[in-house]
Write a protein that holds these residues in place. Sequence first.
Motif, PDB file in Angstrom:
ATOM      1  N   ASN A 149      -7.407 -41.881  -9.691  1.00  0.00           N
ATOM      2  CA  ASN A 149      -8.401 -42.595  -8.852  1.00  0.00           C
ATOM      3  C   ASN A 149      -9.483 -43.016  -9.830  1.00  0.00           C
ATOM      4  O   ASN A 149     -10.156 -42.157 -10.403  1.00  0.00           O
ATOM      5  CB  ASN A 149      -8.914 -41.637  -7.787  1.00  0.00           C
ATOM      6  N   GLY A 160     -15.070 -37.740  -3.725  1.00  0.00           N
ATOM      7  CA  GLY A 160     -14.812 -36.429  -4.341  1.00  0.00           C
ATOM      8  C   GLY A 160     -14.402 -36.543  -5.796  1.00  0.00           C
ATOM      9  O   GLY A 160     -14.984 -35.892  -6.680  1.00  0.00           O
ATOM     10  N   GLU A 205      -7.202 -45.492   1.380  1.00  0.00           N
ATOM     11  CA  GLU A 205      -8.655 -45.392   1.400  1.00  0.00           C
ATOM     12  C   GLU A 205      -9.337 -46.587   2.058  1.00  0.00           C
ATOM     13  O   GLU A 205      -8.954 -47.740   1.824  1.00  0.00           O
ATOM     14  CB  GLU A 205      -9.205 -45.257  -0.031  1.00  0.00           C
ATOM     15  N   ARG A 206     -10.366 -46.302   2.823  1.00  0.00           N
ATOM     16  CA  ARG A 206     -11.245 -47.359   3.347  1.00  0.00           C
ATOM     17  C   ARG A 206     -11.802 -48.145   2.164  1.00  0.00           C
ATOM     18  O   ARG A 206     -12.286 -47.552   1.218  1.00  0.00           O
ATOM     19  CB  ARG A 206     -12.383 -46.722   4.133  1.00  0.00           C
ATOM     20  N   SER A 257     -12.150 -36.563  -1.513  1.00  0.00           N
ATOM     21  CA  SER A 257     -12.674 -36.228  -0.182  1.00  0.00           C
ATOM     22  C   SER A 257     -11.534 -36.199   0.838  1.00  0.00           C
ATOM     23  O   SER A 257     -11.575 -35.432   1.804  1.00  0.00           O
ATOM     24  CB  SER A 257     -13.751 -37.230   0.241  1.00  0.00           C
TER      25      SER A 257
HETATM   26  N1  LIG Z   1     -12.884 -44.951   0.057  1.00  0.00           N
HETATM   27  C1  LIG Z   1     -13.871 -43.901   0.340  1.00  0.00           C
HETATM   28  C2  LIG Z   1     -14.800 -43.679  -0.876  1.00  0.00           C
HETATM   29  C3  LIG Z   1     -14.056 -43.103  -2.088  1.00  0.00           C
HETATM   30  C4  LIG Z   1     -13.421 -41.789  -1.751  1.00  0.00           C
HETATM   31  C5  LIG Z   1     -12.356 -41.287  -2.744  1.00  0.00           C
HETATM   32  N2  LIG Z   1     -12.119 -42.095  -3.892  1.00  0.00           N
HETATM   33  C6  LIG Z   1     -12.608 -39.822  -3.118  1.00  0.00           C
HETATM   34  O1  LIG Z   1     -12.217 -39.395  -4.208  1.00  0.00           O
HETATM   35  O2  LIG Z   1     -13.167 -39.094  -2.261  1.00  0.00           O
HETATM   36  C7  LIG Z   1     -14.708 -44.308   1.565  1.00  0.00           C
HETATM   37  O3  LIG Z   1     -14.768 -45.515   1.853  1.00  0.00           O
HETATM   38  O4  LIG Z   1     -15.283 -43.407   2.206  1.00  0.00           O
END
Ligand SMILES: N[C@H](CCC[C@H](N)C(=O)O)C(=O)O
Length: 276
Positions: free
Chosen positions: A13, A76, A210-211, A221
Amino acid sequence: MLVNFSKMHGLGNDFMVIDNVTQNVFFSPEKIQQLADRNFGIGFDQLLMVEPPYDPDQDFHYRIFNADGSEVSQCGNGARCFARFVKLKGLINRNKILVSTKAGKMILYLEKDGQVTVNMGVPNFTPAEIPLKANKEEKTYIIRADDNTHFCGAVSMGNPHCVLEVDNTESADVETIGPQLERHERFPEGVNVGFMQVLSAEHIRLRVFERGAGETLACGSGACAAVAIGQIQGKLGKDVRVDLPGGRLRIRWQGPGSPLKMTGPAEHVYDGTINI
Ligand SMILES: N[C@H](CCC[C@H](N)C(=O)O)C(=O)O
């Protein structure tokens, strides 16, 4: 204007990380989309902007932007990379780091083995605070999308998550169901969509659409959300290995009302300079 940045990732990521303590950079959503493009830009899932603390009791504040330019409250994998970045760049010389985001305050620990542990705070299952349109809090919600009916748990880790249980993450229809739920009207701020295969009470496989970014190789997360939801559904224990396509995270959670902890890697790939 020349801007220095670092390229980093947590289990694939990947992030563009900018020191906005010693620099003063602002990007429009359109500029972020352009920089996120993997052919015409730097290429990343999220942009992390490291800033001086907003509160005197914090070391830093950091802001998170998805590849589509949207600003969000939690990341996260990004939190682990943030911790590695500020130590690497000499912005702090301690291994315990206090940071705030739009979601609130977190405590990060750079471990001796090179891993990073993040106290992600207390998972929030209150529908209005996810946010999710629902008459009452449930362990599993029924969500109808097009001609499909989905059964999912929902929680906020500072950002919204829904998690579906699947027989096999490999064959899960992430490409279809992910976008269906990401912008479903019952999630007024959108949602990150997790697909969880339970192997045992201490071991799951997980894919996350993911959003604002689509499917990523890992979602920190999202891993936290899957374990929190799996635990209240009676499927998971208090110390869980989460295998994502990009690698493994360790998630520990003592149960409702207590903070959830995530441990995993954070890698620096290269430093760069762009002229904007
Ligand atoms: N796409 C997620 C943000 C990044 C989360 C992800 N990359 C992580 O590691 O938690 C959102 O729109 O809430």
